[in-house]
Motif scaffolding. Structure first.
Motif, short mmCIF file in Angstrom:
data_model
loop_
_atom_site.label_atom_id
_atom_site.label_comp_id
_atom_site.label_asym_id
_atom_site.label_seq_id
_atom_site.Cartn_x
_atom_site.Cartn_y
_atom_site.Cartn_z
N GLU A 24 0.85 -1.19 0.00
CA GLU A 24 0.00 0.00 0.00
C GLU A 24 0.89 1.24 0.00
O GLU A 24 1.87 1.32 0.75
CB GLU A 24 -0.86 -0.01 1.26
N LEU A 25 0.58 2.21 -0.83
CA LEU A 25 1.34 3.45 -0.86
C LEU A 25 0.80 4.40 0.20
O LEU A 25 -0.40 4.64 0.27
CB LEU A 25 1.28 4.10 -2.24
N VAL A 26 1.71 4.93 1.01
CA VAL A 26 1.34 5.85 2.07
C VAL A 26 1.31 7.26 1.50
O VAL A 26 2.13 7.62 0.66
CB VAL A 26 2.36 5.77 3.24
N ASP A 27 0.38 8.05 1.94
CA ASP A 27 0.25 9.44 1.50
C ASP A 27 1.22 10.31 2.31
O ASP A 27 0.83 11.00 3.25
CB ASP A 27 -1.19 9.91 1.69
N TRP A 28 2.51 10.26 1.96
CA TRP A 28 3.54 11.02 2.68
C TRP A 28 3.43 12.50 2.31
O TRP A 28 3.20 12.84 1.16
CB TRP A 28 4.94 10.51 2.32
N GLY A 93 6.62 -4.65 5.34
CA GLY A 93 6.75 -4.40 3.91
C GLY A 93 5.43 -4.35 3.19
O GLY A 93 5.39 -4.40 1.96
N GLN A 94 4.34 -4.22 3.92
CA GLN A 94 3.01 -4.19 3.32
C GLN A 94 2.54 -2.77 3.01
O GLN A 94 1.50 -2.57 2.39
CB GLN A 94 2.00 -4.87 4.24
N ALA A 95 3.27 -1.78 3.48
CA ALA A 95 2.98 -0.37 3.17
C ALA A 95 4.31 0.32 2.95
O ALA A 95 5.33 -0.02 3.54
CB ALA A 95 2.22 0.29 4.32
N TRP A 96 4.29 1.30 2.06
CA TRP A 96 5.54 2.00 1.74
C TRP A 96 5.28 3.42 1.44
O TRP A 96 4.72 4.06 0.84
CB TRP A 96 6.21 1.31 0.58
#
Length: 96
Positions: A24-28, A93-96
């Motif tokens: 999952e892509l994190v909204d950084w 490693g399930q979100a980055w």
């Protein structure tokens, strides 16, 4: 064991797993600078970048990411349970 306050001399933090292809892509975003004080509740080992910190401030929690070049970004500020879940996903490693 050294008496340095928070085991700084002996505890390096866990290593983050490599992101999985379907992570999952994190909204950084850029740091919000909403508060004067932020408490770091957990951190990953700084020998690998990016490094991550699980943070709490003003009743909300978030994950801070520190890139190779020192750039700092933050996840959205959320209730503790959501931030802890994100933290665990990042470690696996399930979100980055």
């Amino acid at each position: 064991m050294a008496k340095s306050g928070f085991l700084q001399d002996t505890y390096h933090g866990p290593h983050v797993a490599s992101p999985s292809p379907d992570a999952e892509l994190v909204d950084w975003s850029s740091p919000a600078h909403r508060v004067e004080r932020v408490r770091v509740r957990a951190h990953t080992c700084c020998c690998r970048r990016p490094a991550f910190e699980l943070c709490a401030a003003a009743g909300l929690w978030f994950v801070r990411r520190v890139a190779d070049n020192g750039a700092i970004t933050e996840s959205p500020w959320t209730p503790s349970r959501d931030a802890i879940e994100l933290w665990e996903q990042i470690l696996r490693g399930q979100a980055w």
